[in-house]
Design an enzyme around this catalytic site. Structure first.
Site, PDB file in Angstrom:
ATOM      1  N   HIS A  94      -1.528 -10.227  -2.957  1.00  0.00           N
ATOM      2  CA  HIS A  94      -2.372  -9.361  -3.793  1.00  0.00           C
ATOM      3  C   HIS A  94      -3.211 -10.172  -4.785  1.00  0.00           C
ATOM      4  O   HIS A  94      -3.346  -9.783  -5.942  1.00  0.00           O
ATOM      5  CB  HIS A  94      -1.486  -8.340  -4.517  1.00  0.00           C
ATOM      6  CG  HIS A  94      -2.173  -7.074  -4.894  1.00  0.00           C
ATOM      7  ND1 HIS A  94      -3.311  -7.035  -5.671  1.00  0.00           N
ATOM      8  CD2 HIS A  94      -1.891  -5.787  -4.585  1.00  0.00           C
ATOM      9  CE1 HIS A  94      -3.672  -5.775  -5.846  1.00  0.00           C
ATOM     10  NE2 HIS A  94      -2.838  -4.997  -5.190  1.00  0.00           N
ATOM     11  N   SER A  95      -3.795 -11.284  -4.328  1.00  0.00           N
ATOM     12  CA  SER A  95      -4.658 -12.063  -5.228  1.00  0.00           C
ATOM     13  C   SER A  95      -5.947 -11.319  -5.531  1.00  0.00           C
ATOM     14  O   SER A  95      -6.542 -10.713  -4.643  1.00  0.00           O
ATOM     15  CB  SER A  95      -4.994 -13.413  -4.598  1.00  0.00           C
ATOM     16  OG  SER A  95      -3.849 -14.223  -4.597  1.00  0.00           O
ATOM     17  N   TYR A  96      -6.356 -11.409  -6.795  1.00  0.00           N
ATOM     18  CA  TYR A  96      -7.658 -10.900  -7.226  1.00  0.00           C
ATOM     19  C   TYR A  96      -8.555 -12.127  -7.369  1.00  0.00           C
ATOM     20  O   TYR A  96      -8.261 -13.010  -8.186  1.00  0.00           O
ATOM     21  CB  TYR A  96      -7.594 -10.257  -8.601  1.00  0.00           C
ATOM     22  CG  TYR A  96      -6.854  -8.953  -8.724  1.00  0.00           C
ATOM     23  CD1 TYR A  96      -5.488  -8.875  -8.484  1.00  0.00           C
ATOM     24  CD2 TYR A  96      -7.512  -7.805  -9.165  1.00  0.00           C
ATOM     25  CE1 TYR A  96      -4.808  -7.679  -8.648  1.00  0.00           C
ATOM     26  CE2 TYR A  96      -6.833  -6.616  -9.341  1.00  0.00           C
ATOM     27  CZ  TYR A  96      -5.487  -6.548  -9.079  1.00  0.00           C
ATOM     28  OH  TYR A  96      -4.805  -5.381  -9.252  1.00  0.00           O
ATOM     29  N   ASN A 119       0.820  -1.214   0.000  1.00  0.00           N
ATOM     30  CA  ASN A 119       0.000   0.000   0.000  1.00  0.00           C
ATOM     31  C   ASN A 119       0.863   1.278   0.000  1.00  0.00           C
ATOM     32  O   ASN A 119       2.040   1.228  -0.345  1.00  0.00           O
ATOM     33  CB  ASN A 119      -1.002  -0.055   1.161  1.00  0.00           C
ATOM     34  CG  ASN A 119      -2.361   0.493   0.769  1.00  0.00           C
ATOM     35  OD1 ASN A 119      -2.443   1.579   0.201  1.00  0.00           O
ATOM     36  ND2 ASN A 119      -3.408  -0.238   1.052  1.00  0.00           N
ATOM     37  N   ARG A 120       0.272   2.395   0.399  1.00  0.00           N
ATOM     38  CA  ARG A 120       0.934   3.684   0.188  1.00  0.00           C
ATOM     39  C   ARG A 120       1.775   4.145   1.373  1.00  0.00           C
ATOM     40  O   ARG A 120       1.383   3.933   2.528  1.00  0.00           O
ATOM     41  CB  ARG A 120      -0.100   4.785  -0.082  1.00  0.00           C
ATOM     42  CG  ARG A 120      -0.522   4.826  -1.526  1.00  0.00           C
ATOM     43  CD  ARG A 120      -1.917   4.384  -1.678  1.00  0.00           C
ATOM     44  NE  ARG A 120      -2.235   4.196  -3.088  1.00  0.00           N
ATOM     45  CZ  ARG A 120      -3.079   3.254  -3.528  1.00  0.00           C
ATOM     46  NH1 ARG A 120      -3.654   2.427  -2.697  1.00  0.00           N
ATOM     47  NH2 ARG A 120      -3.305   3.137  -4.806  1.00  0.00           N
ATOM     48  N   GLN A 163      -7.056  -4.265   2.879  1.00  0.00           N
ATOM     49  CA  GLN A 163      -7.387  -3.378   1.770  1.00  0.00           C
ATOM     50  C   GLN A 163      -8.404  -4.112   0.911  1.00  0.00           C
ATOM     51  O   GLN A 163      -8.117  -5.160   0.336  1.00  0.00           O
ATOM     52  CB  GLN A 163      -6.122  -3.052   0.941  1.00  0.00           C
ATOM     53  CG  GLN A 163      -6.351  -2.047  -0.195  1.00  0.00           C
ATOM     54  CD  GLN A 163      -6.334  -0.586   0.267  1.00  0.00           C
ATOM     55  OE1 GLN A 163      -6.103  -0.312   1.458  1.00  0.00           O
ATOM     56  NE2 GLN A 163      -6.576   0.342  -0.628  1.00  0.00           N
ATOM     57  N   ASP A 197     -11.414   0.855  -2.612  1.00  0.00           N
ATOM     58  CA  ASP A 197      -9.956   0.669  -2.613  1.00  0.00           C
ATOM     59  C   ASP A 197      -9.480   1.263  -1.290  1.00  0.00           C
ATOM     60  O   ASP A 197      -8.749   2.241  -1.253  1.00  0.00           O
ATOM     61  CB  ASP A 197      -9.330   1.380  -3.824  1.00  0.00           C
ATOM     62  CG  ASP A 197      -7.864   1.024  -4.032  1.00  0.00           C
ATOM     63  OD1 ASP A 197      -7.335   0.204  -3.245  1.00  0.00           O
ATOM     64  OD2 ASP A 197      -7.244   1.563  -4.957  1.00  0.00           O
ATOM     65  N   HIS A 235       3.241   0.089  -2.817  1.00  0.00           N
ATOM     66  CA  HIS A 235       3.720  -1.294  -2.809  1.00  0.00           C
ATOM     67  C   HIS A 235       5.251  -1.402  -2.851  1.00  0.00           C
ATOM     68  O   HIS A 235       5.813  -2.310  -3.453  1.00  0.00           O
ATOM     69  CB  HIS A 235       3.089  -2.077  -3.961  1.00  0.00           C
ATOM     70  CG  HIS A 235       1.608  -2.287  -3.822  1.00  0.00           C
ATOM     71  ND1 HIS A 235       0.979  -2.370  -2.613  1.00  0.00           N
ATOM     72  CD2 HIS A 235       0.624  -2.416  -4.766  1.00  0.00           C
ATOM     73  CE1 HIS A 235      -0.329  -2.553  -2.802  1.00  0.00           C
ATOM     74  NE2 HIS A 235      -0.566  -2.570  -4.091  1.00  0.00           N
ATOM     75  N   GLU A 251      -6.590  -7.680   0.748  1.00  0.00           N
ATOM     76  CA  GLU A 251      -5.156  -7.613   1.041  1.00  0.00           C
ATOM     77  C   GLU A 251      -4.978  -7.340   2.530  1.00  0.00           C
ATOM     78  O   GLU A 251      -5.098  -6.209   2.975  1.00  0.00           O
ATOM     79  CB  GLU A 251      -4.502  -6.492   0.227  1.00  0.00           C
ATOM     80  CG  GLU A 251      -4.674  -6.605  -1.264  1.00  0.00           C
ATOM     81  CD  GLU A 251      -4.465  -5.264  -1.974  1.00  0.00           C
ATOM     82  OE1 GLU A 251      -3.392  -4.659  -1.798  1.00  0.00           O
ATOM     83  OE2 GLU A 251      -5.368  -4.817  -2.687  1.00  0.00           O
TER      84      GLU A 251
HETATM   85  C1  GLA Z   1      -3.628  -1.897  -4.622  1.00  0.00           C
HETATM   86  C2  GLA Z   1      -4.006  -0.476  -4.567  1.00  0.00           C
HETATM   87  C3  GLA Z   1      -4.812  -0.084  -5.753  1.00  0.00           C
HETATM   88  C4  GLA Z   1      -4.113  -0.470  -7.038  1.00  0.00           C
HETATM   89  C5  GLA Z   1      -3.761  -1.937  -6.986  1.00  0.00           C
HETATM   90  C6  GLA Z   1      -2.958  -2.364  -8.172  1.00  0.00           C
HETATM   91  O1  GLA Z   1      -4.658  -2.706  -4.274  1.00  0.00           O
HETATM   92  O2  GLA Z   1      -4.686  -0.133  -3.379  1.00  0.00           O
HETATM   93  O3  GLA Z   1      -5.035   1.307  -5.742  1.00  0.00           O
HETATM   94  O4  GLA Z   1      -2.936   0.286  -7.190  1.00  0.00           O
HETATM   95  O5  GLA Z   1      -3.018  -2.220  -5.850  1.00  0.00           O
HETATM   96  O6  GLA Z   1      -3.492  -1.952  -9.379  1.00  0.00           O
END
Ligand code: GLA
Length: 348
Positions: A177-179, A78-79, A286, A250, A104, A313
């Site tokens: 970071h699985s979708y 994250n940020r 997240q 997000d 990240h 996440e």
């Molecule tokens: C994280 C961030 C999102 C985006 C994804 C990758 O989940 O929170 O804003 O940057 O990674 O695309």
């Protein structure tokens, strides 16, 4: 059962390891980024579905560094605001890869590292990857050793265990970071999935930079209230400023009671009947609804569009290293730490 395959790329040999159980559930993981590549399980009709987004080839994981499909993120997920932080009286600068901020941990993230395959254990159906991240790596202090163990149990739990040790105090907030798309990775929007999430608070963001304000806000009366099950899409397009900043969800949710016995989230695929339960001992998650996916080519000629996957996440809160009232992500020198996240599948 455990099977290993070696894949030769121009510069490296990458391992793909398949763990499968007696219930037709299997995962494929790689030492490239300690990534979860595939997660297959039968749907309510007995048809096997791969429920995570990704690519067919390891080369694509190297090339596509903005989606982080299935990857391990570190040292900090994250940020990090202004891509800097102070620790023990010293200021550290990391890469600015999202405007003035860091996302990240920057372009040299753990998701593109080749991890050592430290051990393969057939009897407990698990694999351990190890990464040595030296003092100064990505700008962070301390020689850090991070181990990640993926295990598949007979009751369809994928356990992800992080074991960390550093010789100096250092911030650490790794995530996977699985979708997920529980209808199958190529089956379109996740907005009709049903979600229940035990989080009474979230960390609002300042603006479209997605940096938290530092507040911990009640979800009551907001689109962020998933304490009772509702579809992911029910409130996603509400004219609610927090959602508009990010084009959907997000945001970091503050878990009410992080533990490994009670699921913090339960999600059900509306078409497949596949249920995902998630557990963690980390304080936040997240919740990201794939807002930035833009017809991304994926596995088996799939095209992943906006909101075709969701991420849970697990992590320390975003920018926690700069926000004193958030739980501290600092890993103490010479003090081993272990975190765990579990994704369990079953039929609804
Ligand atoms: C994280 C961030 C999102 C985006 C994804 C990758 O989940 O929170 O804003 O940057 O990674 O695309």
């Amino acid at each position: 059962m455990l099977q290993t395959q070696q894949v030769n790329t121009p510069n490296d040999t990458i391992s793909k390891i398949t763990l499968s159980n007696g219930n037709e559930t299997s995962i494929v993981v790689s030492n490239l980024g300690a990534t979860l590549l595939n997660f297959k399980t039968p749907d309510k009709n007995g048809k096997l579905q791969d429920i995570v987004l990704g690519f067919d080839t390891v080369e694509e994981y190297f090339r596509n560094t903005d989606t982080y499909f299935g990857a391990t993120i570190g040292r900090i997920a994250n940020r990090t605001e202004t891509a800097s932080f102070s620790l023990d009286g010293e200021t550290f600068q990391i890469d600015k890869n999202e405007g003035e901020n860091n996302l990240h941990s920057g372009p040299n993230g753990y998701q593109i590292r080749i991890w050592e395959v430290e051990s393969l254990d057939e009897s407990s159906n698990q694999v351990t990857f190890k990464l040595d991240s030296s003092d100064g790596d990505q700008g962070y202090p301390g020689n850090l050793t991070l181990k990640i163990t993926y295990r598949l149990t007979d009751d369809n739990q994928v356990t992800i265990t992080y074991q960390a040790l550093s010789d100096k105090n250092t911030p650490l907030s790794p995530t996977n970071h699985s979708y997920f798309n529980l209808n199958g990775h190529a089956s379109g929007s996740i907005e009709n999935h049903l979600l229940q999430l035990n989080a009474s608070a979230f960390t609002p963001i300042k603006d479209s930079t997605s940096i938290p304000t530092g507040q911990i806000a009640d979800v009551e009366g907001t689109p962020f209230d998933f304490r009772k099950p509702k579809t992911i899409g029910q409130d996603i397009d509400q004219p609610f400023e927090q959602l508009q900043f990010a084009g959907g969800y997000d945001h970091n949710l503050v878990l009410d009671n992080p533990n490994l016995q009670t699921a913090f989230a339960t999600v059900i695929g509306d078409k497949s009947g596949i249920r995902l339960e998630a557990f963690t001992d980390l304080p936040g998650v997240q919740f990201y609804t794939g807002n930035f996916l833009n017809n991304h080519p994926g596995k088996a000629q799939a095209s992943y569009g906006k909101r075709h996957g969701f991420c849970l996440e697990t992590q320390f809160f975003p920018n926690a290293i700069n926000v004193p009232n958030f739980p501290s992500p600092v890993l103490k020198a010479n003090t081993p730490a272990t975190y765990q996240t579990i994704y369990k599948v079953s039929i609804h």
